[in-house]
Motif scaffolding. Structure first.
Motif, short mmCIF file in Angstrom:
data_model
loop_
_atom_site.label_atom_id
_atom_site.label_comp_id
_atom_site.label_asym_id
_atom_site.label_seq_id
_atom_site.Cartn_x
_atom_site.Cartn_y
_atom_site.Cartn_z
N SER A 257 -3.45 -3.67 2.79
CA SER A 257 -4.97 -4.58 2.32
C SER A 257 -4.80 -5.36 0.91
O SER A 257 -5.87 -5.55 0.70
N ALA A 258 -3.62 -4.50 0.19
CA ALA A 258 -4.32 -5.18 -1.64
C ALA A 258 -2.92 -6.18 -1.18
O ALA A 258 -2.73 -7.13 -2.39
N LEU A 259 -2.07 -6.83 0.03
CA LEU A 259 -1.06 -7.58 -0.13
C LEU A 259 -1.57 -8.79 0.96
O LEU A 259 -2.36 -8.96 1.28
N ASP A 260 -1.30 -10.07 0.00
CA ASP A 260 -0.75 -11.22 0.97
C ASP A 260 -0.73 -11.16 2.50
O ASP A 260 -0.03 -10.23 2.63
N VAL A 261 -1.48 -11.89 2.92
CA VAL A 261 -0.10 -12.09 4.34
C VAL A 261 0.44 -12.58 5.23
O VAL A 261 1.09 -11.72 6.02
N SER A 262 1.60 -13.35 4.17
CA SER A 262 2.50 -12.89 4.96
C SER A 262 4.07 -12.32 4.19
O SER A 262 4.71 -11.73 4.47
N ILE A 263 3.10 -11.35 3.51
CA ILE A 263 3.95 -10.09 2.51
C ILE A 263 3.38 -9.55 3.35
O ILE A 263 3.93 -8.24 3.83
N GLN A 264 2.31 -9.12 3.84
CA GLN A 264 1.37 -7.95 4.95
C GLN A 264 2.89 -7.96 5.96
O GLN A 264 3.00 -6.38 6.51
N ALA A 265 2.88 -9.21 6.29
CA ALA A 265 3.45 -9.07 7.73
C ALA A 265 5.31 -8.74 7.32
O ALA A 265 5.65 -7.54 8.02
N GLN A 266 5.50 -8.75 5.99
CA GLN A 266 6.76 -7.68 5.82
C GLN A 266 6.97 -6.44 5.36
O GLN A 266 7.31 -5.71 6.83
N VAL A 267 5.73 -6.27 5.00
CA VAL A 267 5.93 -4.51 4.61
C VAL A 267 5.45 -3.72 6.25
O VAL A 267 5.96 -2.73 6.02
N ILE A 268 4.43 -4.46 6.92
CA ILE A 268 4.49 -3.96 8.26
C ILE A 268 5.69 -3.09 9.16
O ILE A 268 6.33 -2.99 9.46
N ASN A 269 6.23 -4.78 9.04
CA ASN A 269 7.85 -4.85 10.13
C ASN A 269 8.75 -3.17 8.88
O ASN A 269 9.36 -2.98 8.96
N LEU A 270 8.59 -3.74 7.86
CA LEU A 270 9.32 -2.49 6.80
C LEU A 270 8.85 -1.31 8.18
O LEU A 270 9.70 0.04 8.20
N LEU A 271 7.33 -0.69 7.29
CA LEU A 271 7.23 0.49 8.05
C LEU A 271 7.43 0.63 9.94
O LEU A 271 8.15 1.91 9.45
N MET A 272 7.64 0.03 10.68
CA MET A 272 7.46 -0.16 11.83
C MET A 272 8.95 -0.05 12.16
O MET A 272 9.30 1.11 12.92
N GLU A 273 9.95 -0.38 10.90
CA GLU A 273 11.39 -0.36 11.87
C GLU A 273 11.92 1.31 11.15
O GLU A 273 12.38 2.03 11.23
N LEU A 274 11.26 2.04 10.08
CA LEU A 274 11.46 3.09 9.67
C LEU A 274 11.27 3.84 9.92
O LEU A 274 12.05 5.29 10.41
N GLN A 275 9.66 3.61 10.71
CA GLN A 275 9.99 4.94 11.57
C GLN A 275 10.49 5.35 12.65
O GLN A 275 10.63 6.27 13.45
#
Lengths: 330, 328
Positions: free
Chosen positions: B187-205
């Protein structure tokens, strides 16, 4: 068509620092009509707040406006004296800030704070008239038990209530132009819905023009008629809300729209589209297009010279050599 | 997603923060931050916890790994009741239960290099006692989250918000956890960066078979990452279901209002929206009856008298509302 309220042409704001000169507002032009809402979107550091501050001439040293013009109701604001500006700000032009906690003075009651701008700008009212007007404003923005709240301090109110007080303050002198800088970013969704609804209502009532600065494309879609997309101090795309959402031409606009998770069932585990990399530093901009390093369509010409904002259809403009081919209209 | 026993089982967890006052600093009231929360989570699942500020979602997240001691209730991790285990055992258990914090600016020590930050959990848990192996593990971690080994000698201030959050994720992964509590990780991140971090979390899962508890106020993000979703209001779960079911078929009036309040990035005019009046009441003195009744468009007299239970309204779909008819 309705009349133009604010016209900004080729505005540039420079900050002189030890590390060099930067231009957080670089050659920005746009127009706001009466009763219309213009959205400015972009990520942190793209210059959207600096644009708003430049319009109101609130840029602080070491920043200064170096060129361009801001015409408000046909008069240049850049030629006004300090006194004339003070007369305009808070009176004909008002601002709503993001953080309602830090933008209200904690040691004055909210009544005092609303009265201050009425007292400054509307000479000749008696104390009682001023007080009544302040209470009326609190009622207008939907604060329950307004005459009791009038005596309370900002810390006694919730975030949503404080933002209502900010709006009451901004509207107390019936401004013709309202500049709202991330007005709902600090609020919860259900409170955000209340505040956006209120802003729409108040704007309609006063037929004010509005500039809405936000990073939330959902808010833009709901509130705005025209939209500016900014990137690293420049406008990269400008158009009506339909142009931007249905026919985005700039790869950055398209990237922003694609990177929001949408409501659709079964979307889980689908990769979100991302814009790779980071926003370039204003101290170290690449030669040519500022978006090239993150753009999948970038070619040789993007690295040679910066693209100009070219006219498309209507007010739709884009600064890109290789605009996105959108998948037909809507 | 195969194992039958839940990885984490939570039974009637309550957290009340006492308020002291008066002449002898007696307890005069309490903030009822979390009341009576129960759920189960299987390996590989993601539970989304959504709600507005002050609904108790972060407090609950911290109770689960006992960063905050719950007032009562039981937390069972892999069949072991961890609610009252001693500090030594808890430290061992924390190897398996990690947390990622919201603010990537405040959660990394500014005086430590990224390398030292990633090495610290390995030293604390005595995981790679040989220095060379530890260094290799740190290198592996930094690459896993999409940063480069040369970043290890830098300090947090040299990174952007998105990159710092990647470091926070790498630190949580260092000890090979099984469950990660993600407390508003984007929630502290910009939209385009948010998407990068979400993708990373799901990939790691997927890669590491992780189980997440994903705390967020953004319903769109939660829908994207979660298999199950719990909606919280004033310390209670008001609705709980599989993610698809909850978004397709919300039952509780609060969930409906939340979903309808989200601005949709599409300028098409939308059907009428439910705008809730008023604010969230204080958790010190919640309203009588249903906690949501003062703001609820469906509330009637009995809602101020009856405290609703979390009931199964349709298979696997729970809601805490007396107005919603059960279909089973």
């Amino acid at each position: 068509m309705s009349e133009t309220l604010l016209e900004v042409t080729n505005l540039r704001t420079r900050y002189k620092t030890d590390d060099g000169n930067i231009f957080p507002v670089d050659d920005i032009s746009f127009r706001v009509k009466k009763g219309q809402t213009l959205g400015i979107v972009g990520e942190s550091g793209c210059g959207k707040s600096q644009t708003a501050l430049s319009i109101m001439r609130l840029i602080q040293k070491p920043g200064e406006i170096v060129s361009g013009d801001v015409q408000f109701k046909g008069e240049s604001l850049l030629k006004k004296t300090e006194d004339e500006m003070r007369d305009i700000l808070g009176n004909q032009m008002a601002m709503i800030f993001q953080e309602p906690m830090t933008s209200l003075n904690p040691v004055y009651t909210i009544g005092d704070q609303i009265e201050e701008s009425i007292r400054l700008h509307q000479k000749g009212l008696t104390n009682l008239q001023i007080k009544n007007k302040a209470i009326d404003m609190l009622k207008l923005v939907g604060i329950p038990a307004a005459d009791k709240r009038y005596h309370e301090y900002p810390h006694q109110l919730s975030g949503g209530m404080r933002q209502r007080v900010m709006i009451a303050m901004a509207m107390s002198c019936t401004p013709q132009l309202l500049i709202a800088d991330e007005p709902t970013t600090a609020l919860d969704v259900t409170i955000q819905a209340q505040i956006l609804d209120l802003m729409r209502k108040v704007q309609k009532e006063f037929q004010a023009g509005m500039i809405l600065i936000t990073h939330d494309l959902g808010v833009v879609a709901e509130m705005c008629q025209d939209v500016i997309v900014m990137y690293a101090g420049k406008i990269v795309e400008y158009g009506t809300v339909e142009d931007i959402f249905y026919r985005p031409k700039h790869p950055y606009t398209k990237g922003l729209l694609d990177s929001i998770p949408h409501f659709e069932t079964g979307s889980r585990m689908k990769q979100l589209n991302t814009i790779p990399g980071l926003v370039p530093s204003l101290y170290n901009l690449p030669v040519g297009c500022r978006f090239q390093e993150r753009c999948k369509f970038a070619q040789e010409d993007c690295r040679r010279a910066e693209p100009n904002l070219e006219n498309l259809r209507g007010i739709h403009k884009v600064a890109c050599y290789h605009p996105v081919q959108s998948e037909g209209g809507n | 997603m195969s194992s039958e026993t839940p990885l984490l089982k939570v039974e009637n967890v309550v957290k009340h923060f006492p308020i002291h006052g008066g002449l002898f600093s007696r307890q005069v009231a309490s903030v009822k931050a979390v009341s009576d929360i129960s759920f189960e989570l299987k390996r590989g699942e993601t539970l989304g916890l959504v709600g507005e500020s002050g609904c108790g979602k972060s407090t609950l997240g911290r109770c689960l790994i006992r960063l905050i001691e719950p007032t009562s209730g039981k937390i069972i991790f892999k069949g072991e009741d961890i609610t009252h285990v001693d500090d030594n055992r808890m430290r061992d258990l924390r190897r398996k239960m990690q947390i990622i914090f919201q603010d990537p600016y405040a959660s990394l020590n500014p005086r430590m290099t990224i390398g030292a930050i990633l090495e610290e959990p390995l030293i604390i848990h005595n995981l790679y006692p040989v220095e060379k192996e530890r260094a290799e593990r740190v290198q592996e971690l930094i690459k896993l989250v999409g940063l480069r080994p040369e970043h290890l000698s830098r300090y947090p201030h040299e990174f952007s918000g998105g990159q710092r959050q990647r470091v926070g994720i790498a630190r949580a992964l260092a000890v090979n956890p099984e469950i990660i509590i993600c407390d508003e990780p984007v929630s502290a991140l910009d939209v385009s960066i948010q998407a990068q971090v979400i993708n990373l979390l799901m990939e790691l899962q997927q890669k590491l078979g992780l189980t997440y508890i994903f705390i967020a106020h953004d319903l769109k993000v939660v829908e994207h990452v979660s298999t199950k979703v719990a909606v919280m209001y004033l310390g209670q779960i008001v609705e709980f279901a599989e993610a698809d079911e909850l978004y397709k078929n919300p039952l509780h009036p609060y969930t409906k209002a939340l979903l309808s309040a989200i601005p949709i990035p599409d300028p098409k005019p939308r059907p009428e929206r439910i705008i809730l009046t008023g604010d969230v009441p204080s958790p010190i003195a919640p309203p009588p009856g249903c906690y949501f009744n003062p703001r609820c468009p469906m509330a009637s007299v009995e809602c101020t008298q009856i405290k609703p239970e979390l009931e199964e309204k349709s298979p696997g779909h729970f809601a805490r509302c007396i107005k919603v008819p059960a279909t089973i």
